[in-house]
Enzyme design. Structure first.
Site, mmCIF file in Angstrom:
data_model
loop_
_atom_site.group_PDB
_atom_site.id
_atom_site.type_symbol
_atom_site.label_atom_id
_atom_site.label_comp_id
_atom_site.label_asym_id
_atom_site.label_seq_id
_atom_site.Cartn_x
_atom_site.Cartn_y
_atom_site.Cartn_z
ATOM 1 C CE LYS A 22 -1.258 1.732 3.819
ATOM 2 N NZ LYS A 22 -1.864 2.046 5.139
ATOM 3 C CG ASN A 23 3.229 2.218 3.403
ATOM 4 O OD1 ASN A 23 2.148 2.745 3.631
ATOM 5 N ND2 ASN A 23 3.928 1.596 4.340
ATOM 6 N NE ARG A 92 -1.886 11.622 10.031
ATOM 7 C CZ ARG A 92 -2.102 12.696 10.783
ATOM 8 N NH1 ARG A 92 -3.311 12.912 11.271
ATOM 9 N NH2 ARG A 92 -1.133 13.551 11.038
ATOM 10 C CB CYS A 116 -6.811 24.339 12.200
ATOM 11 S SG CYS A 116 -6.147 25.871 11.582
#
Length: 257
Positions: A22-23, A92, A116
């Site tokens: 996956k990476n 992410r 944020c």
């Protein structure tokens, strides 16, 4: 509590087709943004993160076709330079589109993983490295607004620690920068080598792994991704279990060879 009991000591037989990592898959999909034309990535795992990355690229205007563990990304007509928070929040790793977008188009607006947050962020090395290449960074309403109206310029970047994500983002940005970029203390994981192979195939000039020097341009290409070391476990069996689609250096991580 439910448990899984494994009794070993018996030889395994048969053939194991090792799935792609996956990476590697996610970063190679992002790298396809560097150039107009179609890039084909093979041996891609059929998992949700790959589907989310496909949505991210499609949201930018790229045409993505997934079929039989292959992904075809055509980045000829990018219509947006902004990734929405709802997709970045799901995965992410989508932050790695920042480098390719700002390098090719001179601008990118990417939602920050985690929103944020004030203070130290896990993406600080991505940001500082891109600033070394001439990218101007602003933060507003949970987004990273990156601009490089005059293009990127090669530089010497020293990472605080060998961050995989920062190394990948900087490699992809540096291949379209004017001049030579040196990345010191770069990550050396197998997926970094896979990304380097693809970038070289696209026309980049890259030397070294720990200290990477890159300069050049990119064009569409076809690439097969490396299997993850965790999926290569059958390679250490004492029986006769051939492992398909495995790179020797990755199996070495498991077998100790």
């Amino acid at each position: 509590m439910a448990s899984i009991i494994v009794t070993g000591g018996r030889p395994l037989t048969g053939t194991v087709r090792v799935g792609g990592a996956k990476n590697s898959a996610l970063k190679l999909m992002a790298a396809a943004l560097l150039a107009p034309g179609a890039s084909v990535i093979r041996n891609v795992p059929d998992i949700s993160d790959v589907a989310v990355m496909a949505q991210v690229l499609e949201g930018l205007g790229a045409k993505v076709v997934r079929e039989d563990h292959s992904v075809r990304v055509d980045a000829s007509e990018i219509t947006s330079l902004e990734t929405p928070y709802e997709l970045v929040a799901q995965m992410r790793a989508s932050i790695v589109v920042l480098g390719p977008l700002v390098a090719r188009f001179g601008r990118a607006r990417v939602a920050m993983p985690g929103g944020c947050n004030i203070g130290s962020r896990k993406i600080d090395m991505h940001i500082h490295g891109l600033e070394h290449l001439g990218v101007r960074i602003a933060f507003e309403h949970g987004y990273i607004d990156a601009t490089a109206p005059d293009g990127l310029t090669g530089s010497h970047v020293l990472l605080d620690f060998p961050s995989v994500g920062a190394t990948e983002n900087l490699l992809m940005a540096a291949v379209l920068a004017e001049g030579t970029t040196v990345i010191e203390n770069a990550a050396r994981e197998p997926e970094i080598g896979d990304l380097v192979d693809m970038l070289i195939g696209m026309g980049a000039q890259i030397e070294g792994r720990g200290s990477s020097t890159s300069h050049g341009e990119s064009s569409g290409r076809e690439e097969r991704i490396v299997p993850s070391s965790s999926q290569s476990i059958a390679a250490r069996d004492r029986g006769r279990s051939p492992v398909a689609w495995a790179k020797l250096q990755v199996c070495g991580l498991v077998t100790g060879s």
